[in-house]
Write a protein that holds these residues in place. Structure first.
Motif, PDB file in Angstrom:
ATOM      1  N   LYS A   1       0.836  -1.198   0.000  1.00 57.82           N
ATOM      2  CA  LYS A   1       0.000   0.000   0.000  1.00 57.82           C
ATOM      3  C   LYS A   1       0.874   1.252   0.000  1.00 57.82           C
ATOM      4  N   GLN A   2       1.913   1.257   0.829  1.00 57.88           N
ATOM      5  CA  GLN A   2       2.805   2.421   0.906  1.00 57.88           C
ATOM      6  C   GLN A   2       3.527   2.645  -0.422  1.00 57.88           C
ATOM      7  N   ARG A   3       3.932   1.555  -1.057  1.00 59.71           N
ATOM      8  CA  ARG A   3       4.600   1.671  -2.353  1.00 59.71           C
ATOM      9  C   ARG A   3       3.653   2.206  -3.423  1.00 59.71           C
ATOM     10  N   LEU A   4       2.416   1.758  -3.397  1.00 62.11           N
ATOM     11  CA  LEU A   4       1.424   2.247  -4.357  1.00 62.11           C
ATOM     12  C   LEU A   4       1.172   3.745  -4.176  1.00 62.11           C
ATOM     13  N   LEU A   5       1.048   4.174  -2.929  1.00 68.12           N
ATOM     14  CA  LEU A   5       0.809   5.592  -2.667  1.00 68.12           C
ATOM     15  C   LEU A   5       2.035   6.425  -3.038  1.00 68.12           C
ATOM     16  N   GLU A   6       3.225   5.881  -2.805  1.00 72.03           N
ATOM     17  CA  GLU A   6       4.447   6.578  -3.201  1.00 72.03           C
ATOM     18  C   GLU A   6       4.516   6.702  -4.726  1.00 72.03           C
ATOM     19  N   ALA A   7       4.139   5.636  -5.425  1.00 73.92           N
ATOM     20  CA  ALA A   7       4.126   5.678  -6.887  1.00 73.92           C
ATOM     21  C   ALA A   7       3.153   6.742  -7.382  1.00 73.92           C
ATOM     22  N   CYS A   8       1.973   6.808  -6.779  1.00 72.30           N
ATOM     23  CA  CYS A   8       0.994   7.833  -7.155  1.00 72.30           C
ATOM     24  C   CYS A   8       1.545   9.230  -6.933  1.00 72.30           C
ATOM     25  N   ASP A   9       2.242   9.431  -5.840  1.00 67.84           N
ATOM     26  CA  ASP A   9       2.825  10.743  -5.547  1.00 67.84           C
ATOM     27  C   ASP A   9       3.875  11.129  -6.586  1.00 67.84           C
ATOM     28  N   GLU A  10       4.699  10.170  -7.002  1.00 68.13           N
ATOM     29  CA  GLU A  10       5.756  10.475  -7.965  1.00 68.13           C
ATOM     30  C   GLU A  10       5.174  10.816  -9.338  1.00 68.13           C
ATOM     31  N   VAL A  11       4.128  10.123  -9.738  1.00 70.83           N
ATOM     32  CA  VAL A  11       3.478  10.450 -11.014  1.00 70.83           C
ATOM     33  C   VAL A  11       2.730  11.781 -10.891  1.00 70.83           C
ATOM     34  N   ASN A  12       2.085  11.970  -9.750  1.00 74.28           N
ATOM     35  CA  ASN A  12       1.399  13.238  -9.477  1.00 74.28           C
ATOM     36  C   ASN A  12       2.341  14.423  -9.612  1.00 74.28           C
ATOM     37  N   ALA A  13       3.585  14.241  -9.165  1.00 80.41           N
ATOM     38  CA  ALA A  13       4.560  15.334  -9.194  1.00 80.41           C
ATOM     39  C   ALA A  13       4.802  15.824 -10.623  1.00 80.41           C
ATOM     40  N   VAL A  14       4.749  14.918 -11.586  1.00 85.19           N
ATOM     41  CA  VAL A  14       4.919  15.304 -12.993  1.00 85.19           C
ATOM     42  C   VAL A  14       3.668  16.019 -13.493  1.00 85.19           C
ATOM     43  N   ILE A  15       2.500  15.464 -13.181  1.00 84.75           N
ATOM     44  CA  ILE A  15       1.245  16.047 -13.642  1.00 84.75           C
ATOM     45  C   ILE A  15       1.000  17.426 -13.022  1.00 84.75           C
ATOM     46  N   CYS A  16       1.555  17.645 -11.839  1.00 84.20           N
ATOM     47  CA  CYS A  16       1.375  18.927 -11.145  1.00 84.20           C
ATOM     48  C   CYS A  16       2.396  19.983 -11.557  1.00 84.20           C
TER      49      CYS A  16
END
Length: 397
Positions: free
Chosen positions: A49-64
């Protein structure tokens, strides 16, 4: 993926429980979906779960990124795709991850796709409730990310309906009664009180848009929750309609269509992350990878796996004419980590996200799981198989 829970679930499973579970889903809206619903949910340990949320954050950083629109402007070069009134950021965001094993044998998510488009927000809630009602799901495992079911539905109401009257808000699709995802449309209408409308039914008068209600009255549309997929729309020359996506109307898009193109396979080559396999625009490759057998060719703007080539050769790549519309992506090596009574299965987890106005980024609210025993995740690769299909993940607290 949590072995003791998997053993307990499999041991307690019966076909009768599964049948009653399915009947409950079918009877909720008097509709049986055409896709297969799996016999089981998946259980996701805390570290994954933590890895999935970290992955979402890293992709979010590009989209943001402040220049994200500039980086993705070529996704909208075709004016037939350009819809007026684009907002500052997407409202809906989905990230698909195949579950793999890292070099230490630990579970790790690897991104398959990212989409700036709505998904099955209401069906996933219905299905998760069904698993809980009919099977033994531990109380410290949840499918929603830190909110209750009531809060979840109310948040979606706030985003989709907002301060409008529900009668002035529509879910827009192409022949929604024929769509595979119709059960989600029915759930949306049930919970939000909005009308599900085919694009061919819209009436336009200048910049105003209307639909006709059951009494024959003309109702003005002020908000559109868009579920129309453009590559399907482009193929429907037979569909008579007044409404034109490329024209400006007095409506607010909830999920503006332009984000379907900006946040898509087009975004993948822009992301540098442990959780995102190497990905290249085909027209920018000076030479092909030597291990082409480990890559997959994908058209940029297709949907549901359409046009994907799994076993790629140099001849295949040389034959592509519109190279700017394709990406070459390293294959995701799904791990068969779900033990089922009829053999191991693989899975893909979609993190369902929303990006509210005034917030700095999108956040995870729910998830969707596809379980597979085939070469790829998808119906045509899993025919005549059991313990596969649509599912949901319960995350360890």
């Amino acid at each position: 993926m949590v072995e003791h829970l998997r053993q307990q679930y499999n041991a307690a499973f019966t076909n009768d429980k599964y049948r009653v579970f399915l009947e409950g889903i079918h009877s909720t809206y008097n509709h049986k979906p055409s896709f297969r619903i799996a016999e089981t949910p998946i259980f996701i340990p805390k570290y994954l779960k933590q890895r999935l949320l970290e992955a979402c954050d890293e992709v979010n950083a590009v989209i943001c990124k402040p220049d994200f629109k500039e980086l993705t402007k070529n996704a909208l070069q075709d004016v037939s795709r350009l819809v007026p009134g684009e907002d500052e950021h997407t409202t809906f965001l989905q990230m698909d991850f195949g579950i793999c094993l890292d070099e230490k044998g630990k579970l790790i998510p690897q991104m398959v796709e990212v989409q700036g488009f709505p998904t099955l927000y209401f069906f996933q809630e219905l299905m998760a409730k069904g698993y809980r009602d009919h099977f033994d799901i531990p109380t410290n495992y949840h499918h929603l990310n830190g909110i209750s079911s009531v809060e979840y539905v109310e948040k979606l109401r706030e985003i989709i309906v907002g301060d409008c009257s529900p009668e002035n808000v529509i879910l827009l699709e192409i022949e929604p009664h024929k769509q595979t995802t119709q059960i989600d449309f029915l759930g949306t209408a049930h919970h939000l009180g909005i009308k599900v409308v085919c694009i061919s039914e819209l009436i336009t008068e200048g910049k105003n848009v209307f639909y006709t209600d059951q009494k024959g009255l003309k109702i003005q549309v002020r908000r559109i929750y868009n579920r129309v997929i453009f590559d399907e729309l482009f193929k429907r020359d037979d569909l008579q309609r007044q409404f034109d996506f490329t024209k400006e109307y007095n409506v607010e898009w909830i999920g503006h269509p332009n984000w379907f193109f900006r946040i898509s396979k087009f975004t993948m080559p822009l992301i540098n992350s442990t959780y995102v396999p190497p990905c290249h625009f085909l027209h920018q490759l000076e030479k092909y990878p030597e291990d082409l057998e480990n890559y997959v060719l994908k058209p940029l703007f297709s949907f549901a796996g359409s046009g994907v080539l799994i076993n790629v050769t140099k001849q295949d790549l040389d034959a592509v004419q519109d190279r700017e519309n394709y990406i070459l992506q390293k294959k995701v090596a799904y791990a068969p980590v779900i033990n089922t009574p009829t053999g191991p299965a693989k899975c893909e987890i979609r993190m369902l996200m929303i990006w509210e106005k005034g917030e700095k980024k999108a956040r995870v609210v729910n998830n969707l799981v596809r379980i597979s025993k085939g070469e790829m995740v998808g119906v045509r690769y899993n025919k005549d198989k059991d313990w596969v299909g649509a599912s949901v993940g319960f995350f360890e607290d």
